[in-house]
Design a protein around this motif. Structure first.
Motif, PDB file in Angstrom:
ATOM      1  N   TYR A   1      40.643  42.649  42.453  1.00  0.00           N
ATOM      2  CA  TYR A   1      41.993  43.099  42.912  1.00  0.00           C
ATOM      3  C   TYR A   1      43.143  42.526  42.210  1.00  0.00           C
ATOM      4  O   TYR A   1      43.085  41.256  41.880  1.00  0.00           O
TER       5      TYR A   1
ATOM      6  N   ASP B   1      46.359  43.175  43.960  1.00  0.00           N
ATOM      7  CA  ASP B   1      47.113  42.736  44.993  1.00  0.00           C
ATOM      8  C   ASP B   1      46.656  42.236  46.134  1.00  0.00           C
ATOM      9  O   ASP B   1      45.603  42.488  46.510  1.00  0.00           O
TER      10      ASP B   1
ATOM     11  N   HIS C   1      45.563  44.534  49.211  1.00  0.00           N
ATOM     12  CA  HIS C   1      44.377  45.209  48.982  1.00  0.00           C
ATOM     13  C   HIS C   1      42.916  44.228  48.912  1.00  0.00           C
ATOM     14  O   HIS C   1      41.971  44.684  49.336  1.00  0.00           O
TER      15      HIS C   1
ATOM     16  N   PRO D   1      37.008  48.729  49.858  1.00  0.00           N
ATOM     17  CA  PRO D   1      38.030  49.574  49.563  1.00  0.00           C
ATOM     18  C   PRO D   1      37.515  50.878  48.654  1.00  0.00           C
ATOM     19  O   PRO D   1      36.131  50.992  48.147  1.00  0.00           O
TER      20      PRO D   1
ATOM     21  N   ARG E   1      42.073  51.917  37.307  1.00  0.00           N
ATOM     22  CA  ARG E   1      41.349  51.776  38.728  1.00  0.00           C
ATOM     23  C   ARG E   1      40.013  52.337  38.434  1.00  0.00           C
ATOM     24  O   ARG E   1      39.472  53.203  37.521  1.00  0.00           O
TER      25      ARG E   1
ATOM     26  N   ASP F   1      46.823  51.825  50.405  1.00  0.00           N
ATOM     27  CA  ASP F   1      46.533  50.378  50.303  1.00  0.00           C
ATOM     28  C   ASP F   1      45.247  49.857  50.031  1.00  0.00           C
ATOM     29  O   ASP F   1      44.932  48.507  50.026  1.00  0.00           O
ATOM     30  N   GLY F   2      44.254  50.729  49.766  1.00  0.00           N
ATOM     31  CA  GLY F   2      43.055  50.247  49.646  1.00  0.00           C
ATOM     32  C   GLY F   2      42.092  49.745  50.566  1.00  0.00           C
ATOM     33  O   GLY F   2      41.069  49.147  50.616  1.00  0.00           O
TER      34      GLY F   2
END
Length: 335
Positions: free
Chosen positions: A243, A245, A248, A254, A263, A275-276
């Protein structure tokens, strides 16, 4: 007696015969005279007393660091009994010799360039557990949830009892760790998310990479999103998986993670793309994926020095684990 920077005078007391101690080889002890501000500090007993250098044992005495202790009148050595450092070895002996020179305000002895190049470079695996309290671990007295692998690390290594994180919240703590700058100077001092390291910030990964290390990060970064100067692949890491963020990272299921600047889809999950965060479909637990990537990194780089940084989100929110991890605790406590 000597000065170090703008600090107060520093004095070193030598016991009779200490000048002949093998770990003082190469020190001009004629300059190390005085009336006693070199202290042995016992962290466990929270006490200090004057240290006579003649008391130093011939066997290994453990890691040595030094700090300013105004309460005790000057500079102090912290010593801890451990077998992991042998001061009869030149590179480790030098640590104490340099400390003594430093405490007395003397120049640090120069080391020939070729000795640094020939010195062994240990592999480093640094695990940072998010929101883990020390009392959550069996090796610090926790009795309800088993932590056998971490407990084994404590038995076979070293257990610290007076160590503090760089900050009490997520991103600033990581910034302190990566840059070595305390909270007054570290670049990321807020925990709102989205604050990035700067392009000219120097991280430990960059320093190790310059020393010939392979560098990998696996887990929760929190110091800059993808395509920002603070992204891990812009801050000295050859590989990053996990991750970027903080929000996230609040999901263990996620729809995607990040592998460097791309990704990495997790088709077993149905979290929100925006936002996952976790959705109804929970088929791929992120930390199974993350640890698999970390182990693969270690195996690929086993024949060269490597730095494997594993900033695990566990046990931070969200409070979910796969069912097989819960089964042994089912029914043990009321919910």
């Amino acid at each position: 007696t000597g000065h170090h920077g703008d600090g107060p005078p520093v004095q070193v007391r030598l016991a009779e015969g200490a000048a002949r101690h093998p770990i003082l080889s190469g020190v001009d002890v004629s300059q190390l005279q005085g009336n006693g501000s070199l202290y042995k500090v016992s962290p466990l007993e929270r006490s200090a007393r004057p240290l006579l250098l003649g008391e130093l044992p011939d066997k290994p005495i453990g890691p040595v660091a030094w700090t300013h202790q105004p309460r005790y009148g000057g500079r102090a050595f912290y010593t801890s009994l451990a077998d992991s450092v042998d001061f009869q070895q030149p590179s480790q002996n030098r640590l104490l010799v340099n400390a003594i020179h430093w405490a007395a305000g003397l120049p640090i002895p120069e080391v020939a360039d070729d000795s640094a190049a020939s010195r062994p470079r240990p592999n480093i695996v640094y695990i940072m557990a998010d929101d883990l309290g020390y009392a959550h671990l069996g090796c610090y007295g926790q009795e309800k949830i088993r932590t056998p692998n971490i407990d084994k690390l404590a038995v076979e290594g070293m257990r610290f009892t007076q160590v503090y994180a760089g900050c009490n919240v997520c991103a600033p703590c990581r910034s302190v760790l990566m840059t070595g700058l305390h909270m007054g100077h570290t670049p990321v001092r807020g925990n709102s998310g989205g604050i990035s390291l700067r392009a000219d910030d120097v991280t430990v990964a960059e320093v190790l990479k310059q020393a010939g290390y392979a560098t990998g990060g696996f887990g929760k970064w929190g110091l800059g999103d993808a395509e920002t100067p603070g992204a891990a692949y812009n801050q000295g890491f050859d590989e990053f998986f996990g991750y970027y963020d903080q929000v996230h990272a609040h999901s263990y299921y996620p729809p995607y993670l990040w592998h460097n600047d791309r990704r990495y889809p997790l088709p077993g999950n149905s979290g929100r793309e925006s936002d996952g965060l976790t959705g109804a479909k929970r088929g791929q637990y992120t930390h199974d994926e993350i640890i698999a990537k970390a182990i693969d990194f270690i195996r690929r780089n086993k024949d060269r020095p490597f730095f494997c940084y594993i900033p695990s989100t566990i046990p931070h929110t969200e409070l979910l684990v796969p069912q097989d991890s819960l089964s042994e605790y089912a029914g043990k406590w009321p919910e």
